[in-house]
Enzyme design. Structure first.
Site, PDB file in Angstrom:
ATOM      1  N   LYS A  26     -35.688 -17.063  21.348  1.00  0.00           N
ATOM      2  CA  LYS A  26     -34.215 -17.027  21.370  1.00  0.00           C
ATOM      3  C   LYS A  26     -33.697 -15.600  21.228  1.00  0.00           C
ATOM      4  CE  LYS A  26     -31.855 -19.384  18.096  1.00  0.00           C
ATOM      5  NZ  LYS A  26     -30.856 -18.666  17.283  1.00  0.00           N
ATOM      6  N   SER A  27     -34.237 -14.858  20.273  1.00  0.00           N
ATOM      7  CA  SER A  27     -33.751 -13.482  20.052  1.00  0.00           C
ATOM      8  C   SER A  27     -33.922 -12.638  21.309  1.00  0.00           C
ATOM      9  CB  SER A  27     -34.544 -12.821  18.923  1.00  0.00           C
ATOM     10  OG  SER A  27     -34.266 -13.436  17.696  1.00  0.00           O
ATOM     11  N   ARG A  31     -31.190 -10.771  24.132  1.00  0.00           N
ATOM     12  CA  ARG A  31     -31.243  -9.341  24.423  1.00  0.00           C
ATOM     13  C   ARG A  31     -31.486  -9.081  25.907  1.00  0.00           C
ATOM     14  NH1 ARG A  31     -32.264 -10.337  19.211  1.00  0.00           N
ATOM     15  NH2 ARG A  31     -32.143  -8.691  17.642  1.00  0.00           N
ATOM     16  N   GLY A 101     -24.832 -16.583  15.823  1.00  0.00           N
ATOM     17  CA  GLY A 101     -24.601 -15.341  15.090  1.00  0.00           C
ATOM     18  C   GLY A 101     -25.166 -14.143  15.834  1.00  0.00           C
ATOM     19  N   SER A 174     -30.992  -6.855   8.195  1.00  0.00           N
ATOM     20  CA  SER A 174     -30.557  -7.738   9.277  1.00  0.00           C
ATOM     21  C   SER A 174     -30.781  -7.081  10.623  1.00  0.00           C
ATOM     22  CB  SER A 174     -29.062  -8.072   9.117  1.00  0.00           C
ATOM     23  OG  SER A 174     -28.553  -8.582  10.329  1.00  0.00           O
ATOM     24  N   GLN A 176     -29.694  -8.262  13.299  1.00  0.00           N
ATOM     25  CA  GLN A 176     -28.445  -8.379  14.051  1.00  0.00           C
ATOM     26  C   GLN A 176     -27.567  -7.160  13.803  1.00  0.00           C
ATOM     27  OE1 GLN A 176     -26.815 -12.164  12.904  1.00  0.00           O
ATOM     28  NE2 GLN A 176     -28.326 -13.311  14.072  1.00  0.00           N
ATOM     29  N   ASP A 325     -36.041 -17.196   9.509  1.00  0.00           N
ATOM     30  CA  ASP A 325     -35.565 -18.445  10.125  1.00  0.00           C
ATOM     31  C   ASP A 325     -36.485 -19.632   9.848  1.00  0.00           C
ATOM     32  OD1 ASP A 325     -33.375 -17.156  11.174  1.00  0.00           O
ATOM     33  OD2 ASP A 325     -34.371 -16.682  13.068  1.00  0.00           O
ATOM     34  N   ARG A 356     -28.647 -22.530   3.870  1.00  0.00           N
ATOM     35  CA  ARG A 356     -29.959 -23.201   4.020  1.00  0.00           C
ATOM     36  C   ARG A 356     -30.665 -23.451   2.689  1.00  0.00           C
ATOM     37  NH1 ARG A 356     -31.888 -20.468   9.767  1.00  0.00           N
ATOM     38  NH2 ARG A 356     -30.706 -21.969  11.016  1.00  0.00           N
ATOM     39  N   ARG A 399     -32.092 -25.878  12.503  1.00  0.00           N
ATOM     40  CA  ARG A 399     -33.384 -25.751  11.805  1.00  0.00           C
ATOM     41  C   ARG A 399     -33.502 -26.723  10.629  1.00  0.00           C
ATOM     42  NH1 ARG A 399     -35.487 -21.873  14.929  1.00  0.00           N
ATOM     43  NH2 ARG A 399     -34.183 -20.082  15.402  1.00  0.00           N
TER      44      ARG A 399
HETATM   45  C1  S3P Z   1     -31.848 -12.527  14.705  1.00  0.00           C
HETATM   46  C2  S3P Z   1     -31.888 -11.992  13.451  1.00  0.00           C
HETATM   47  C3  S3P Z   1     -31.874 -12.801  12.219  1.00  0.00           C
HETATM   48  C4  S3P Z   1     -32.205 -14.259  12.496  1.00  0.00           C
HETATM   49  C5  S3P Z   1     -31.481 -14.784  13.691  1.00  0.00           C
HETATM   50  C6  S3P Z   1     -31.844 -13.982  14.925  1.00  0.00           C
HETATM   51  C7  S3P Z   1     -31.839 -11.633  15.871  1.00  0.00           C
HETATM   52  O1  S3P Z   1     -30.591 -12.737  11.641  1.00  0.00           O
HETATM   53  O2  S3P Z   1     -31.907 -15.041  11.363  1.00  0.00           O
HETATM   54  O3  S3P Z   1     -31.794 -16.135  13.908  1.00  0.00           O
HETATM   55  O4  S3P Z   1     -32.055 -12.103  17.001  1.00  0.00           O
HETATM   56  O5  S3P Z   1     -31.628 -10.427  15.681  1.00  0.00           O
HETATM   57  P1  S3P Z   1     -30.208 -11.545  10.625  1.00  0.00           P
HETATM   58  O6  S3P Z   1     -30.372 -10.298  11.358  1.00  0.00           O
HETATM   59  O7  S3P Z   1     -28.789 -11.769  10.226  1.00  0.00           O
HETATM   60  O8  S3P Z   1     -31.158 -11.729   9.473  1.00  0.00           O
END
Ligand code: S3P
Length: 447
Positions: A26-27, A31, A101, A174, A176, A325, A356, A399
């Site tokens: 997914k990540s 991107r 997110g 993080s 993100q 996750d 969670r 999840r």
């Molecule tokens: C992700 C980073 C994580 C993860 C999310 C995906 C990403 O979040 O929990 O499911 O793709 O960069 P955080 O960066 O807020 O920890």
């Protein structure tokens, strides 16, 4: 919030067996779309995750002028016709990040560098999640960001501007946040450095060079980007490996059910995503790599999982981002192990798609697990089985729903898992694949 959808799960009728190919990461799928949209030329992507979160990202870039063409019915192969770093157009309507997110936070970095105004919305879960962590640094870089609660919550209104590079010390571990600042850094005058309190997933740093943008790793916690002024679509197809976060559900299920033996095909084993495997290995799970290789810039392996008697353990706080996750299903493993499992310093779990810590404590306690809620984690005393016959609430969190479906395999009777529809955000084929290896789980028939 993705409310609705009820799963009926458990108990397993026998050992889990077979080969299983889980969908793409997914990540990385997010991107790949983002960088493809900002690149000059056409990017081909294979192994894309056809989940609602990634479709939300694709739709947001389509609304800003990128062209996405699906090349197969499953929507795992596609091309993105990029508009170039400075080619996005002002969206005519609000951008909708749905439940994601990652989409919202990474795109904030991109929107910060645009010479236009945009508004980004999401679902109820996303609107409750903290955005200050990305709004603050892009404001310092020169963007104007506003939102509810003083600009801390979505919907966000973003007016981009000419950004300047910054030396950003992130208060939270993080990926993100790191990625948001690096993506904003593409549009900045001068270089941008990000320092993290703990190392987080590095997919942005690994993928940018495929598009001609170098990222310098200074040390384990620090990266620097000097903007090249453009991204260029890679000549080679961007291939996305299978998502370790999805694989973990089956790894835990196979570990717990006596006689099980499954093979997970070509799973991403990037060390920054491999925390789940290290935690399970410390719990004495029987996991082995069968065939190591590389998919694009990412290491992969086939992972064989056989049933084992799991033991409790104390999670090293430095490993938390590497398994961030996977904790819902790791709590399930701990609840059905021998001994004590302790997780501390994991307060970030409270600001995911649901809280969670609270949602897993409530669901597992309803099934008789010995799990104690702490402000920053849990303490779990394992036991041999859990009791079914109850209804639990996944709170619209994918999840939580899948973790409880795994827990149900070791119960004395089935459970109902309500508000499970959000599984479609990250793993739409979960129920089918789970059934293929012998898990007892199905959607409750709609009446
Ligand atoms: C992700 C980073 C994580 C993860 C999310 C995906 C990403 O979040 O929990 O499911 O793709 O960069 P955080 O960066 O807020 O920890």
């Amino acid at each position: 919030m993705n409310i609705g959808g009820t799963l009926i799960a458990g108990p397993a009728k026998g050992p889990l067996k077979g080969n299983i190919t889980v969908p793409g990461d997914k990540s990385m799928s997010h991107r790949a779309i983002m960088l493809g949209a900002l690149a000059e030329g056409v990017t081909k992507i294979e192994g894309f995750l056809p989940g609602d979160d990634n479709f939300a990202t694709a739709a947001m870039f389509e609304a800003m002028g990128a062209k996405v063409t699906w090349l197969n019915a499953e929507k795992t192969t596609l091309t993105v016709e990029g508009v170039g770093l400075y080619g996005l157009k002002e969206p005519e309507n609000v951008l909708d990040a749905g439940n994601s997110g990652t989409a919202a936070r990474l795109i904030t970095g991109i929107l910060a560098g645009q010479d236009f105004h945009s508004v980004m919305v999401g679902d109820a879960s996303l609107h409750s999640r903290p955005m200050q962590r990305v709004a603050d640094p892009v404001r310092v870089m020169g963007a104007t960001v506003d939102g509810r609660e003083g600009g801390h919550k979505m919907p966000l209104s973003i007016r981009g501007g000419q950004l300047k590079g910054i030396d950003f010390v992130s208060p939270v571990a993080s990926a993100q946040v790191k990625s948001c600042v690096l993506l904003a850094g593409l549009f900045a005058d001068g270089e941008t450095t990000v320092t993290e309190p703990k190392a987080t997933r590095d997919h942005t740093e690994r993928m940018l060079p495929l598009f001609g943008q170098a990222v310098e790793r200074i040390d384990a916690l620090q990266v620097r980007l000097k903007p090249a002024g453009k991204l260029v679509a890679p000549k080679d197809t961007v291939k996305i490996p299978a998502d370790p976060s999805s694989a973990t559900f089956f790894a835990v299920a196979a570990s717990l059910i006596e006689g099980s033996d499954i093979l997970l095909d070509s799973i991403g084993i990037n060390p920054r995503r491999d925390g789940w495997r290290r935690v399970l290995a410390d719990m004495q799970a029987d996991l082995s790599f069968e065939r190591e290789g590389k998919v694009g810039a990412e290491p992969v392996a086939d992972i064989r999982v056989q049933a084992a008697a799991l033991q409790g353990m104390q999670v090293n706080p430095d490993d938390i981002p590497d398994a961030i996750d996977e904790f819902p299903v790791l709590f399930v493993a701990a609840a059905l192990s021998q001994g004590t499992f302790v997780l501390q310093e994991a307060e970030e779990l409270r600001v995911k798609e649901s809280d969670r810590i609270a949602t897993m404590v409530a669901a597992l306690q309803a099934c008789g697990a010995n799990i104690e809620e702490k402000e920053d984690g849990v303490i779990i005393q394992g036991k041999a089985s859990l009791n079914g016959g109850v209804t639990v609430d996944a709170h619209g969190d994918h999840r939580i729903a899948m973790a409880m479906a795994v827990a149900a395999q070791k119960m004395d009777s089935e459970i109902r898992i309500e508000n499970a529809a959000a599984i479609a955000t990250s793993f739409p084929s979960f129920v089918d694949l789970a059934q293929n290896i012998g898990m007892n789980v199905r959607w409750e028939a709609e009446v």
